[in-house]
Motif scaffolding. Structure first.
Motif, PDB file in Angstrom:
ATOM      1  N   SER A 232       0.810  -1.209   0.000  1.00 23.96           N
ATOM      2  CA  SER A 232       0.000   0.000   0.000  1.00 23.96           C
ATOM      3  C   SER A 232       0.844   1.259   0.000  1.00 23.96           C
ATOM      4  O   SER A 232       0.348   2.346  -0.272  1.00 23.96           O
ATOM      5  N   LEU A 233       2.146   1.137   0.311  1.00 24.04           N
ATOM      6  CA  LEU A 233       2.991   2.319   0.446  1.00 24.04           C
ATOM      7  C   LEU A 233       4.041   2.400  -0.659  1.00 24.04           C
ATOM      8  O   LEU A 233       5.090   3.002  -0.489  1.00 24.04           O
ATOM      9  N   ARG A 234       3.767   1.823  -1.815  1.00 25.82           N
ATOM     10  CA  ARG A 234       4.731   1.808  -2.904  1.00 25.82           C
ATOM     11  C   ARG A 234       4.587   3.023  -3.820  1.00 25.82           C
ATOM     12  O   ARG A 234       3.617   3.780  -3.740  1.00 25.82           O
ATOM     13  N   LEU A 235       5.557   3.160  -4.733  1.00 27.10           N
ATOM     14  CA  LEU A 235       5.582   4.300  -5.648  1.00 27.10           C
ATOM     15  C   LEU A 235       4.325   4.362  -6.498  1.00 27.10           C
ATOM     16  O   LEU A 235       3.736   5.436  -6.670  1.00 27.10           O
ATOM     17  N   ASP A 236       3.924   3.204  -7.071  1.00 24.95           N
ATOM     18  CA  ASP A 236       2.777   3.210  -7.985  1.00 24.95           C
ATOM     19  C   ASP A 236       1.488   3.582  -7.261  1.00 24.95           C
ATOM     20  O   ASP A 236       0.605   4.222  -7.845  1.00 24.95           O
ATOM     21  N   THR A 237       1.378   3.207  -5.975  1.00 24.74           N
ATOM     22  CA  THR A 237       0.196   3.592  -5.207  1.00 24.74           C
ATOM     23  C   THR A 237       0.188   5.099  -4.970  1.00 24.74           C
ATOM     24  O   THR A 237      -0.858   5.753  -5.093  1.00 24.74           O
ATOM     25  N   GLY A 238       1.342   5.661  -4.636  1.00 23.68           N
ATOM     26  CA  GLY A 238       1.428   7.107  -4.464  1.00 23.68           C
ATOM     27  C   GLY A 238       1.063   7.851  -5.735  1.00 23.68           C
ATOM     28  O   GLY A 238       0.363   8.874  -5.696  1.00 23.68           O
ATOM     29  N   TYR A 239       1.527   7.335  -6.866  1.00 25.36           N
ATOM     30  CA  TYR A 239       1.217   7.950  -8.165  1.00 25.36           C
ATOM     31  C   TYR A 239      -0.292   7.941  -8.414  1.00 25.36           C
ATOM     32  O   TYR A 239      -0.891   8.964  -8.788  1.00 25.36           O
ATOM     33  N   ASN A 259       4.802   7.913   3.194  1.00 28.11           N
ATOM     34  CA  ASN A 259       6.229   7.597   3.166  1.00 28.11           C
ATOM     35  C   ASN A 259       6.854   8.147   1.902  1.00 28.11           C
ATOM     36  O   ASN A 259       6.164   8.629   0.987  1.00 28.11           O
ATOM     37  N   ASP A 260       8.170   8.103   1.837  1.00 27.02           N
ATOM     38  CA  ASP A 260       8.895   8.720   0.725  1.00 27.02           C
ATOM     39  C   ASP A 260       8.666   8.005  -0.591  1.00 27.02           C
ATOM     40  O   ASP A 260       8.719   8.633  -1.658  1.00 27.02           O
ATOM     41  N   ASN A 261       8.427   6.700  -0.558  1.00 25.84           N
ATOM     42  CA  ASN A 261       8.116   5.992  -1.798  1.00 25.84           C
ATOM     43  C   ASN A 261       6.867   6.571  -2.452  1.00 25.84           C
ATOM     44  O   ASN A 261       6.822   6.793  -3.669  1.00 25.84           O
ATOM     45  N   MET A 262       5.848   6.804  -1.649  1.00 25.74           N
ATOM     46  CA  MET A 262       4.614   7.383  -2.187  1.00 25.74           C
ATOM     47  C   MET A 262       4.856   8.812  -2.666  1.00 25.74           C
ATOM     48  O   MET A 262       4.229   9.267  -3.630  1.00 25.74           O
ATOM     49  N   ALA A 263       5.769   9.516  -2.012  1.00 20.42           N
ATOM     50  CA  ALA A 263       6.098  10.875  -2.447  1.00 20.42           C
ATOM     51  C   ALA A 263       6.735  10.861  -3.827  1.00 20.42           C
ATOM     52  O   ALA A 263       6.469  11.747  -4.661  1.00 20.42           O
ATOM     53  N   ILE A 264       7.580   9.868  -4.094  1.00 20.00           N
ATOM     54  CA  ILE A 264       8.210   9.772  -5.416  1.00 20.00           C
ATOM     55  C   ILE A 264       7.143   9.564  -6.492  1.00 20.00           C
ATOM     56  O   ILE A 264       7.183  10.188  -7.564  1.00 20.00           O
ATOM     57  N   GLY A 265       6.174   8.698  -6.207  1.00 18.67           N
ATOM     58  CA  GLY A 265       5.068   8.524  -7.139  1.00 18.67           C
ATOM     59  C   GLY A 265       4.259   9.798  -7.307  1.00 18.67           C
ATOM     60  O   GLY A 265       3.781  10.116  -8.399  1.00 18.67           O
TER      61      GLY A 265
END
Length: 348
Positions: A232-239, A259-265
């Motif tokens: 749930s906290l991965r880049l693609d979810t953040g995107y 989290n920062d991964n979601m921020a990157i997305g």
């Protein structure tokens, strides 16, 4: 010497039931309350249970920590995708390397670990969130148990964690001081005890409570994922969630991500919408993973000291092995690192 019959009489059960509980009989059907009463009575009477068999007898605690089991709430692929949790584990491993402790790692799966694996170890450190049933099972099959990056809310258990709810409130106060009005939030639902608990994750709870206190809560600015585990906290979810917020008729002027991964997305989504960070929309996040400072612009984020959480978890285990009889909960302070993705109110 205290006998099983004396424990049985004190609790009001049969000696056979006491014996089966203290020997971790998985076939025994007994209520959690009664099981805990038996274990606590045995400890109070100094009966030699698996939990208290590690008496120091003058030995240094480090010599008693010969084997450690790490139980992780993530699968290996999820941990690799999140440098923060790698940091927590490395903190544990580095501390154990100094102590020359053997480490066994157990990652998340649909089945609980083998009981014999845990009972054979000096202690167990559990990383991340676990259900009530899992916590009870782990406590009943472990000599000494410590939770890292999770607070089970049980005074009898040792835990070390960062208060991300408090950190969220500090972020919101800073954003308000900096003049931000429409504050969006990207995160996930809580998934514990076999059910999805909407709006129960600590950062999400703090966000909703703060917004309601200031009479500014807008459900449209809340974007949450239903994924379980670490996905749930991965880049693609953040995107994906950022795209939902940016498509609103009145988009937010700042987005908080869990989290920062979601921020990157989120960065990717903002650029695809033709917007600039922070001029059109600001971003602020959690964890301060190594790549955060190298994004364009560098990411404002809450630094959570994952490696220190891991190190303190080992120290708590050593204290237990030295004879500390009471539970201990340690809160590791966080630090808001201001970079160029968001206006710093102290510089306005």
């Amino acid at each position: 010497m205290v006998t099983i019959k004396e424990i049985a009489k004190a609790v009001g059960v049969s000696p056979a039931t006491v014996s089966r509980v203290l020997n971790y009989d998985p076939a025994l059907s007994i209520s959690p309350v009664k099981r805990q009463a038996i274990i606590e009575t045995a400890e109070a009477l100094n009966y030699e249970t698996p939990r208290n068999r590690n008496k120091t007898n003058g030995q240094p605690a480090s010599s008693l920590l010969t084997k450690l089991v790490i139980v992780h709430f993530l699968e290996p692929s999820d941990e690799i995708a999140d440098p923060y949790y790698i940091g927590v584990r490395l903190g544990i491993e580095n501390r154990c390397r100094d102590l020359r402790t053997e480490i066994v790692k157990v990652f998340h799966s649909d089945a609980l670990p083998e009981a014999s694996l845990l009972e054979d170890a000096s202690g167990v450190i559990v990383i991340g969130k676990h259900s009530d049933n899992e916590i009870e099972w782990l406590a009943n099959h472990t000599r000494q148990l410590v939770f890292a990056d999770f607070d089970p809310k049980d005074d009898r258990l040792d835990s070390v964690f960062a208060d991300v709810g408090l950190a969220t409130q500090k972020i919101l106060e800073s954003l308000r001081t900096g003049g931000y009005k429409r504050i969006g939030f990207i995160g996930s639902h809580e998934n514990l005890n076999g059910t999805v608990q909407q709006f129960a994750e600590r950062r999400c709870v703090a966000y909703i409570d703060w917004q309601k206190r200031h009479e500014s809560f807008d459900p449209a600015l809340l974007a949450l994922s239903d994924c379980s585990s670490g996905q749930s906290l991965r880049l693609d979810t953040g995107y994906r969630l950022a795209c939902d917020l940016l498509a609103l008729p009145e988009r937010p002027d700042v987005i908080i991500t869990s989290n920062d991964n979601m921020a990157i997305g989120t960065y990717r989504a903002i650029r695809e919408f033709g917007l600039a960070i922070p001029d059109d929309i600001a971003v602020i996040s959690f964890n301060d993973i190594p790549v955060a400072q190298f994004l364009t612009p560098p990411l404002t984020t809450v630094r959570i000291h994952g490696e220190h959480i891991g190190e303190v978890a080992v120290d708590l285990l050593l204290e237990r092995l030295s004879g500390r009889p009471y539970g201990k909960q340690v809160r590791i302070a966080t630090e808001l690192i201001w970079r160029d993705s968001c206006r710093n109110p102290l510089e306005s």
